[in-house]
Design a protein around this motif. Structure first.
Motif, PDB file in Angstrom:
ATOM      1  N   SER A  12       0.848  -1.189  -0.023  1.00 15.76           N
ATOM      2  CA  SER A  12      -0.178   0.017  -0.139  1.00 15.76           C
ATOM      3  C   SER A  12       0.972   1.291  -0.046  1.00 15.76           C
ATOM      4  N   TYR A  14       1.206   5.532  -0.343  1.00 14.80           N
ATOM      5  CA  TYR A  14       0.406   6.947  -0.274  1.00 14.80           C
ATOM      6  C   TYR A  14       1.658   7.896  -0.580  1.00 14.80           C
ATOM      7  N   GLU A  16       4.845   7.982  -2.197  1.00 13.40           N
ATOM      8  CA  GLU A  16       5.934   7.543  -1.908  1.00 13.40           C
ATOM      9  C   GLU A  16       6.755   7.471  -3.235  1.00 13.40           C
ATOM     10  N   ASP A  45      -2.907   4.543  -2.780  1.00  9.66           N
ATOM     11  CA  ASP A  45      -4.100   5.073  -1.976  1.00  9.66           C
ATOM     12  C   ASP A  45      -4.243   6.332  -2.196  1.00  9.66           C
ATOM     13  N   ASN A  73      -7.743   9.453  -1.354  1.00  5.82           N
ATOM     14  CA  ASN A  73      -7.040   8.517  -0.018  1.00  5.82           C
ATOM     15  C   ASN A  73      -8.041   8.021   0.854  1.00  5.82           C
ATOM     16  N   ALA A  97       5.730   0.699   1.676  1.00  6.95           N
ATOM     17  CA  ALA A  97       6.475   1.229   0.276  1.00  6.95           C
ATOM     18  C   ALA A  97       7.590   2.119   0.534  1.00  6.95           C
ATOM     19  N   ASP A  98       7.715   2.351   1.833  1.00  6.78           N
ATOM     20  CA  ASP A  98       8.792   3.406   2.254  1.00  6.78           C
ATOM     21  C   ASP A  98      10.148   2.769   2.291  1.00  6.78           C
ATOM     22  N   GLN A 100      11.243   1.073   4.697  1.00  7.18           N
ATOM     23  CA  GLN A 100      11.513   0.914   5.884  1.00  7.18           C
ATOM     24  C   GLN A 100      11.492  -0.734   5.997  1.00  7.18           C
ATOM     25  N   LYS A 135       7.215   7.456  18.973  1.00  6.80           N
ATOM     26  CA  LYS A 135       7.131   6.078  18.136  1.00  6.80           C
ATOM     27  C   LYS A 135       7.316   4.874  19.106  1.00  6.80           C
ATOM     28  N   ARG A 204      13.512   5.717   7.668  1.00 10.69           N
ATOM     29  CA  ARG A 204      12.989   6.421   6.337  1.00 10.69           C
ATOM     30  C   ARG A 204      13.721   7.134   5.668  1.00 10.69           C
ATOM     31  N   SER A 209       6.451  10.201   7.456  1.00  9.19           N
ATOM     32  CA  SER A 209       5.570   9.303   7.920  1.00  9.19           C
ATOM     33  C   SER A 209       4.092   9.769   7.773  1.00  9.19           C
ATOM     34  N   LYS A 210       3.048   8.977   7.349  1.00 10.05           N
ATOM     35  CA  LYS A 210       1.876   9.306   7.118  1.00 10.05           C
ATOM     36  C   LYS A 210       0.752   9.114   8.329  1.00 10.05           C
TER      37      LYS A 210
HETATM   38  N1  UDP Z   1      -0.188   4.337   3.696  1.00 15.51           N
HETATM   39  C1  UDP Z   1      -1.206   4.285   2.923  1.00 15.51           C
HETATM   40  N2  UDP Z   1      -2.552   4.870   3.079  1.00 15.51           N
HETATM   41  C2  UDP Z   1      -2.353   6.095   4.176  1.00 15.51           C
HETATM   42  C3  UDP Z   1      -1.204   6.212   4.755  1.00 15.51           C
HETATM   43  C4  UDP Z   1      -0.070   5.260   4.525  1.00 15.51           C
HETATM   44  O1  UDP Z   1      -1.140   3.329   1.795  1.00 15.51           O
HETATM   45  O2  UDP Z   1      -3.198   6.732   3.930  1.00 15.51           O
HETATM   46  C5  UDP Z   1       0.978   3.540   3.313  1.00 15.51           C
HETATM   47  C6  UDP Z   1       2.342   4.208   3.351  1.00 15.51           C
HETATM   48  O3  UDP Z   1       2.550   4.720   1.955  1.00 15.51           O
HETATM   49  C7  UDP Z   1       3.492   3.315   3.827  1.00 15.51           C
HETATM   50  C8  UDP Z   1       2.717   2.608   4.799  1.00 15.51           C
HETATM   51  O4  UDP Z   1       1.090   2.961   4.458  1.00 15.51           O
HETATM   52  O5  UDP Z   1       3.770   2.486   2.729  1.00 15.51           O
HETATM   53  C9  UDP Z   1       3.244   2.739   5.995  1.00 15.51           C
HETATM   54  O6  UDP Z   1       3.038   4.328   6.309  1.00 15.51           O
HETATM   55  P1  UDP Z   1       4.112   5.162   7.020  1.00 15.51           P
HETATM   56  O7  UDP Z   1       5.239   4.632   6.723  1.00 15.51           O
HETATM   57  O8  UDP Z   1       3.852   6.479   6.775  1.00 15.51           O
HETATM   58  O9  UDP Z   1       3.831   4.548   8.721  1.00 15.51           O
HETATM   59  P2  UDP Z   1       4.999   4.382   9.861  1.00 15.51           P
HETATM   60  O10 UDP Z   1       6.087   3.621   8.988  1.00 15.51           O
HETATM   61  O11 UDP Z   1       5.435   5.941  10.067  1.00 15.51           O
HETATM   62  O12 UDP Z   1       4.216   3.651  10.660  1.00 15.51           O
END
Ligand code: UDP
Ligand code: MG
Length: 320
Positions: A12, A14, A16, A45, A73, A97-98, A100, A135, A204, A209-210
């Protein structure tokens, strides 16, 4: 059951765009090295950057890449829901997708599902490269609570990197923001063989972060909802009726007590306080009213669950 592929990787994403080319070539390298028959399902998304353009370009070069693009979204849960619906692989792996999550983990996750027979193997970011205060610490607390409530012993319930048996993802419905609790959804659907594997985690590299701090408040509320649904979803009156009766009886008893005590004191010529002057009497009335309210809520919930299309939706393992 026959599957068209060994492996479906559901991603998923968003906004990226910077990460995508690197991510895909890394996954492709791992897939080729292990000669998997695979597909990558990229669910965009509702990105507002060039992510979808990248997905199209990448899929033009590699036909194993499929794409789904939302008009707006909707959130990670919605993206995973559609990715799961499309997945044709015997094993379904989800990852962020990031960059990580590391694709190098996929072969071992795949092996644990296919050879050791787990329903879900969840990643565990044992060494985490995110902000400690906002976090890592809240996440520890959140995971501890989730373990207590769900009875599933995972250190990192919300890890984006997970592997599932295909049957699992086809039998659960991720909705709202429930992507945080997929193992719990699976357990409630009868897939209880759940384990974890420590996985590599990276900082990252691109983008932001989303999810903010509100994730922990919302996450907790969702956990309470899921707990309630799994225990009382099909019999809400057992919850509301019980608490309602308890309140009603306690309140009724206390009110009666206050009245009878006053009458006895009055009859015996002792000093007494009028009922309406006693705070306990009002508390008792509140309890009686709340009890009735809870009871009524129970009736309404029963009518809702009676009408639910889920009311006779049972997960059957086998039938002949
Ligand atoms: N993502 C998504 N829709 C959203 C928010 C996030 O598909 O509304 C995806 C984002 O692109 C990523 C994954 O969910 O691939 C995890 O998001 P993020 O890295 O921001 O979360 P974190 O690592 O900070 O927990
Ligand atoms: Mg991330």
């Amino acid at each position: 059951m026959e599957y068209a592929k060994d492996l479906s990787i559901v991603i998923s994403l968003y906004n990226e765009e910077e990460s995508l080319p690197e991510l895909i070539s890394w996954i492709e390298a791992v897939m080729t090295a292990n000669s998997y028959n695979y597909e990558i399902i990229m669910v965009d998304d509702g990105s507002t950057d060039g992510s979808w353009k990248h997905v199209r370009e990448l899929s033009a070069k590699n036909p194993a890449i499929r794409g789904i693009s939302f008009r707006r979204n909707y959130g990670k849960s919605a993206a995973l829901y559609h990715g799961f619906a499309a997945a044709q692989g015997r094993v379904v792996v989800t990852m962020d997708a990031d960059l990580q999550d590391s694709p190098e983990e996929i072969p071992e996750l795949y092996r644990m599902v296919t050879e050791e027979g787990w329903d879900i193997v969840s990643g565990w970011k044992k060494q985490r490269f995110d902000n400690k205060l906002t976090k890592n610490l809240p996440s520890k607390l959140y995971n501890w609570t989730a373990r207590k409530v769900t009875g599933i012993h995972l250190h990192d319930m919300n890890c984006g990197l997970k592997a599932y048996r295909n049957e699992v993802v086809k039998n659960i419905e991720v909705y709202g923001e429930m992507h945080r609790y997929i193992p719990y959804l699976a357990k409630n659907a009868g897939f209880g063989r759940i384990t974890e594997k420590p996985v590599q985690h990276q900082k990252r590299k691109y983008g932001v972060s989303k999810f903010g701090l509100e994730r922990f408040v919302n996450g907790l509320l969702d956990l309470i909802s899921l707990w309630f649904l799994s225990r009382f979803g099909k019999k809400p009156m057992h919850f509301f009726g019980f608490t309602g009766i308890l309140m009603f009886l306690t309140g009724g008893f206390l009110a009666l007590w206050v009245i009878v005590e006053k009458l006895i004191q009055q009859a015996n010529g002792l000093t007494f306080r009028p009922v309406a002057d006693q705070p306990l009497f009002y508390l008792a009335l509140v309890a009686v009213l709340l009890g009735v309210q809870l009871f009524l809520a129970g009736f309404i919930c029963e009518m809702i669950s009676r009408n639910s299309s889920e009311r006779n939706n049972y997960k059957i393992r086998e039938e002949f």
